[in-house]
Write a protein that holds these residues in place. Structure first.
Motif, short mmCIF file in Angstrom:
data_model
loop_
_atom_site.label_atom_id
_atom_site.label_comp_id
_atom_site.label_asym_id
_atom_site.label_seq_id
_atom_site.Cartn_x
_atom_site.Cartn_y
_atom_site.Cartn_z
N ILE A 8 31.34 6.68 81.32
CA ILE A 8 32.00 7.45 82.38
C ILE A 8 33.48 7.06 82.37
N ARG A 9 34.34 8.02 82.09
CA ARG A 9 35.78 7.77 82.13
C ARG A 9 36.27 8.05 83.54
N ILE A 10 36.87 7.05 84.16
CA ILE A 10 37.33 7.11 85.55
C ILE A 10 38.83 7.38 85.59
N ARG A 11 39.26 8.13 86.59
CA ARG A 11 40.70 8.30 86.81
C ARG A 11 41.27 6.93 87.17
N PRO A 12 42.25 6.44 86.44
CA PRO A 12 42.75 5.07 86.68
C PRO A 12 43.14 4.81 88.12
N GLU A 13 43.73 5.78 88.77
CA GLU A 13 44.18 5.58 90.15
C GLU A 13 43.02 5.56 91.15
N ARG A 14 41.82 5.93 90.70
CA ARG A 14 40.63 5.94 91.57
C ARG A 14 39.61 4.87 91.18
N ARG A 15 40.03 3.91 90.35
CA ARG A 15 39.10 2.89 89.85
C ARG A 15 38.43 2.10 90.98
N ASP A 16 39.20 1.68 91.98
CA ASP A 16 38.61 0.92 93.08
C ASP A 16 37.54 1.72 93.81
N ASP A 17 37.79 3.01 94.01
CA ASP A 17 36.80 3.87 94.65
C ASP A 17 35.55 4.00 93.77
N ALA A 18 35.75 4.10 92.47
CA ALA A 18 34.63 4.22 91.54
C ALA A 18 33.79 2.94 91.53
N VAL A 19 34.44 1.79 91.57
CA VAL A 19 33.71 0.52 91.62
C VAL A 19 32.87 0.45 92.89
N ARG A 20 33.46 0.80 94.02
CA ARG A 20 32.73 0.80 95.29
C ARG A 20 31.52 1.72 95.22
N LEU A 21 31.70 2.93 94.73
CA LEU A 21 30.61 3.89 94.65
C LEU A 21 29.51 3.41 93.70
N ALA A 22 29.90 2.87 92.55
CA ALA A 22 28.92 2.38 91.58
C ALA A 22 28.11 1.23 92.16
N LEU A 23 28.75 0.31 92.84
CA LEU A 23 28.04 -0.81 93.45
C LEU A 23 27.07 -0.33 94.53
N GLU A 24 27.51 0.63 95.33
CA GLU A 24 26.65 1.15 96.39
C GLU A 24 25.39 1.80 95.82
N VAL A 25 25.54 2.67 94.84
CA VAL A 25 24.38 3.36 94.29
C VAL A 25 23.48 2.39 93.54
N ALA A 26 24.06 1.41 92.85
CA ALA A 26 23.25 0.44 92.12
C ALA A 26 22.43 -0.44 93.07
N ARG A 27 23.03 -0.88 94.16
CA ARG A 27 22.31 -1.73 95.13
C ARG A 27 21.08 -1.03 95.70
N GLU A 28 21.21 0.27 95.95
CA GLU A 28 20.09 1.02 96.50
C GLU A 28 19.08 1.40 95.42
N THR A 29 19.55 1.72 94.25
CA THR A 29 18.66 2.19 93.19
C THR A 29 17.71 1.10 92.71
N VAL A 30 18.17 -0.14 92.60
CA VAL A 30 17.29 -1.21 92.10
C VAL A 30 16.12 -1.48 93.06
N LYS A 31 16.20 -0.98 94.26
CA LYS A 31 15.10 -1.12 95.22
C LYS A 31 14.00 -0.07 95.01
N GLU A 32 14.29 0.95 94.21
CA GLU A 32 13.35 2.05 94.03
C GLU A 32 12.15 1.64 93.16
#
Length: 99
Positions: A8-32
């Motif tokens: 996934i290529r991220i817009r450099p100026e949105r990297r912090d937002d992408a990290v936050r979103l990735a961590l959020e979805v990963a934390r919930e997904t591993v519970k599935e």
């Protein structure tokens, strides 16, 4: 078992937002149920390049994942953060062993 892997290529100026979103979805997904692994990784040379790696018990578990609220939130937010198309591949694995 299914493996999903991609880039996934991220817009450099949105990297912090992408990290936050990735961590959020990963934390919930591993519970599935049926999720063996679900991680995002950053490229060591290119901070705008993320890798995703997932392991699922089978297609039913993956299908249920796509119906979760956290995945819906991820899919709604990710288009504003990426620079290009998501490059994801699905692998149907018939056996696994150590190297």
């Amino acid at each position: 078992m299914l493996v999903i892997a991609g880039r996934i290529r991220i817009r450099p100026e949105r990297r912090d937002d992408a990290v936050r979103l990735a961590l959020e979805v990963a934390r919930e997904t591993v519970k599935e149920a049926g999720c063996r692994a679900y991680r995002f990784y950053g490229d060591l040379e290119d901070p705008a390049l993320f890798f995703v790696f997932e392991e699922w018990d089978g297609p039913e578990a993956l299908a249920q994942h796509f119906g979760t609220p956290h995945m819906a939130r991820f899919m709604a937010e990710i288009p504003a953060l990426v620079d290009g198309a998501l490059e994801l591949k699905r692998y149907d694995v018939s056996g696994v062993g150590s190297l």
